[in-house]
Write a protein that holds these residues in place. Structure first.
Motif, short mmCIF file in Angstrom:
data_model
loop_
_atom_site.label_atom_id
_atom_site.label_comp_id
_atom_site.label_asym_id
_atom_site.label_seq_id
_atom_site.Cartn_x
_atom_site.Cartn_y
_atom_site.Cartn_z
N THR A 33 0.25 -3.27 -24.38
CA THR A 33 -0.10 -3.75 -23.04
C THR A 33 1.18 -3.99 -22.25
OG1 THR A 33 -2.07 -4.84 -23.90
CG2 THR A 33 -1.29 -5.52 -21.72
N PRO A 34 1.37 -3.30 -21.12
CA PRO A 34 2.58 -3.54 -20.32
C PRO A 34 2.47 -4.82 -19.52
CG PRO A 34 1.16 -1.94 -19.24
CD PRO A 34 0.50 -2.27 -20.54
N ILE A 35 3.59 -5.47 -19.31
CA ILE A 35 3.71 -6.58 -18.37
C ILE A 35 4.75 -6.12 -17.36
CG2 ILE A 35 4.40 -8.97 -18.01
CD1 ILE A 35 3.26 -7.94 -21.43
N VAL A 36 4.33 -5.91 -16.11
CA VAL A 36 5.19 -5.25 -15.13
C VAL A 36 5.24 -6.05 -13.83
CG1 VAL A 36 5.67 -3.11 -13.88
CG2 VAL A 36 4.52 -3.02 -16.11
N PHE A 37 6.45 -6.24 -13.31
CA PHE A 37 6.69 -6.86 -12.01
C PHE A 37 7.56 -5.92 -11.18
CE2 PHE A 37 5.84 -10.27 -14.93
CZ PHE A 37 5.14 -11.21 -14.21
N THR A 38 7.51 -6.07 -9.87
CA THR A 38 8.41 -5.33 -8.99
C THR A 38 9.18 -6.30 -8.11
OG1 THR A 38 6.77 -5.07 -7.21
CG2 THR A 38 6.88 -3.33 -8.87
N ALA A 40 8.00 -5.49 -19.73
CA ALA A 40 8.02 -5.76 -21.16
C ALA A 40 6.68 -5.26 -21.70
CB ALA A 40 8.21 -7.25 -21.42
N TYR A 41 6.36 -5.61 -22.94
CA TYR A 41 5.08 -5.20 -23.50
C TYR A 41 4.67 -6.19 -24.56
CZ TYR A 41 7.45 -3.73 -27.76
OH TYR A 41 8.19 -3.73 -28.92
N GLY A 68 14.03 -3.95 -19.13
CA GLY A 68 12.98 -3.86 -20.13
C GLY A 68 13.37 -4.63 -21.37
N GLY A 69 13.09 -4.06 -22.53
CA GLY A 69 13.44 -4.69 -23.78
C GLY A 69 14.89 -4.40 -24.15
N PRO A 70 15.24 -4.53 -25.45
CA PRO A 70 16.62 -4.32 -25.86
C PRO A 70 17.12 -2.90 -25.60
CG PRO A 70 15.39 -5.49 -27.53
CD PRO A 70 14.39 -5.00 -26.53
N PHE A 71 16.25 -1.90 -25.57
CA PHE A 71 16.67 -0.53 -25.33
C PHE A 71 16.01 0.01 -24.09
CE2 PHE A 71 17.09 -0.83 -29.98
CZ PHE A 71 18.44 -0.59 -30.07
N LEU A 72 16.79 0.64 -23.24
CA LEU A 72 16.25 1.29 -22.05
C LEU A 72 16.91 2.66 -21.96
CD1 LEU A 72 15.94 -0.80 -18.78
CD2 LEU A 72 14.25 0.63 -19.87
N TYR A 84 18.06 -10.23 -23.94
CA TYR A 84 16.77 -9.95 -23.33
C TYR A 84 15.71 -10.15 -24.38
CZ TYR A 84 19.29 -8.15 -19.39
OH TYR A 84 20.12 -8.05 -18.31
N ILE A 85 14.67 -10.85 -24.07
CA ILE A 85 13.65 -11.18 -25.05
C ILE A 85 12.63 -10.06 -25.15
CG2 ILE A 85 11.73 -12.75 -25.56
CD1 ILE A 85 13.41 -15.01 -24.62
N LEU A 86 12.43 -9.56 -26.35
CA LEU A 86 11.43 -8.53 -26.61
C LEU A 86 10.14 -9.21 -27.02
CD1 LEU A 86 10.53 -5.60 -27.19
CD2 LEU A 86 11.37 -5.94 -29.50
N VAL A 87 9.04 -8.78 -26.48
CA VAL A 87 7.75 -9.36 -26.79
C VAL A 87 7.03 -8.45 -27.75
CG1 VAL A 87 5.58 -10.16 -25.86
CG2 VAL A 87 7.68 -10.43 -24.56
N ALA A 88 6.60 -8.96 -28.87
CA ALA A 88 5.92 -8.14 -29.87
C ALA A 88 4.45 -8.51 -29.96
CB ALA A 88 6.58 -8.32 -31.23
#
Length: 296
Positions: free
Chosen positions: A56-61, A114-115, A271-275, A292-296
């Motif tokens: 599930t994406p969590i997206v802001f602009t 994030a996701y 995004g997460g640790p890798f972009l 940067y915090i990755l959400v699992a």
């Protein structure tokens, strides 16, 4: 000894890159025609009912992202299940420091994403997202006065099998019946100018601070404006690819279809640790101990 000097050189190069980046940011901010407005919109989740998804994406602009650094803008979010006590804590959460959106090469709008794996069930949810920011005003001593504020928004949504699958590429386009559901959660900042912080350590080590228009330092969205920015197909594909690549690299799931290699390019964003497409920036961030915090 070689490793020691390599470490010192790496730290020196990282510090130089960060310093050069900050100088570039300051130049970018100084080139803005004021007054200017920075908007933050939530893209997803939003009010409505959607099919559960594994990722599930969590997206802001962010529009006018070059103002993010002088605003010392930060974003926190947490998702709770409606059928569980709040005291059990969030089902999923994350935080982003948004000053890096001031990167002169950033796109406008700038995407923050994030996701989470944890929403792949049928239930109802509420997402609490909070923006925190700073601003300043001129004092008689020529040293800016700083103040810090925050605003909390809540979005409620449901995941139900058989419902419409969320598609980033259709967001805010004609026919998007959830478009108007995000109007009340937009946050806008009317920035009239910037000042030199002078004592940058008092402002999270940022060299310029935003001056916000009185009497309110945030404004309600215009009633005629019901949607955030559209996300074109290319940006939507890049965000989805970057999220999938990150999940595959860090917490792969047997049900997840992972690509043979990371995508060659991705939309500029946080995004997460890798972009993909931002490896140089990430090396600088990691060397500078920026997390940067990755959400699992």
């Amino acid at each position: 000894m070689v490793n020691f000097y390599h470490f010192r050189l790496s730290r020196l190069l990282a510090s130089w890159c960060i310093a050069a980046t900050i100088i570039s940011w300051v130049s970018t901010v100084r080139a803005i025609d004021f007054p200017a407005t920075l908007d933050v919109d939530i893209v997803y989740p939003r009010n409505g009912t959607f099919a559960p998804t594994l990722l599930t994406p969590i997206v802001f602009t962010i529009r006018n992202p070059q103002l993010a650094a002088p605003l010392d803008l930060n974003l926190d979010w947490a998702i709770y299940r409606n059928d569980r006590p709040v005291g059990d804590g969030p089902w999923s959460d994350g935080t982003k420091r948004l000053i890096w959106a001031t990167n002169p090469n950033a796109t406008d709008p700038f995407f923050v994403y994030a996701y989470t794996y944890k929403l792949n069930v049928e239930t109802s949810w509420w997402l609490r997202w909070e923006l925190s920011w700073g601003n300043c005003s001129q004092s008689e001593t020529n040293h800016p006065n700083f103040s810090f504020n925050r605003k909390v928004n809540v979005v409620e949504f449901t995941t139900k099998n058989g419902s419409t699958q969320f598609d980033l590429a259709t967001v805010n386009r004609p026919g998007d019946d959830t478009c108007g559901n995000v109007t009340d959660t937009r946050v806008s900042f009317n920035v009239t100018g910037v000042l030199d912080t002078r004592d940058a350590y008092k402002y999270d080590d940022i060299d310029t601070c935003a001056v916000l228009a009185p009497p309110s330092n945030i404004t309600a969205p215009p009633p005629t404006r019901t949607c955030g920015p559209e996300i074109d197909a290319s940006a939507a594909s890049s965000i989805s690819a970057a999220i999938t690549a990150t999940a595959c690299a860090w917490f792969p799931d047997p049900e997840l279809s992972c690509p043979p290699e990371k995508p060659s390019s991705a939309v500029r964003g946080i995004g997460g640790p890798f972009l993909a497409g931002t490896a140089t920036w990430l090396k600088v961030f990691m060397s500078a101990s920026v997390a940067y915090i990755l959400v699992a």
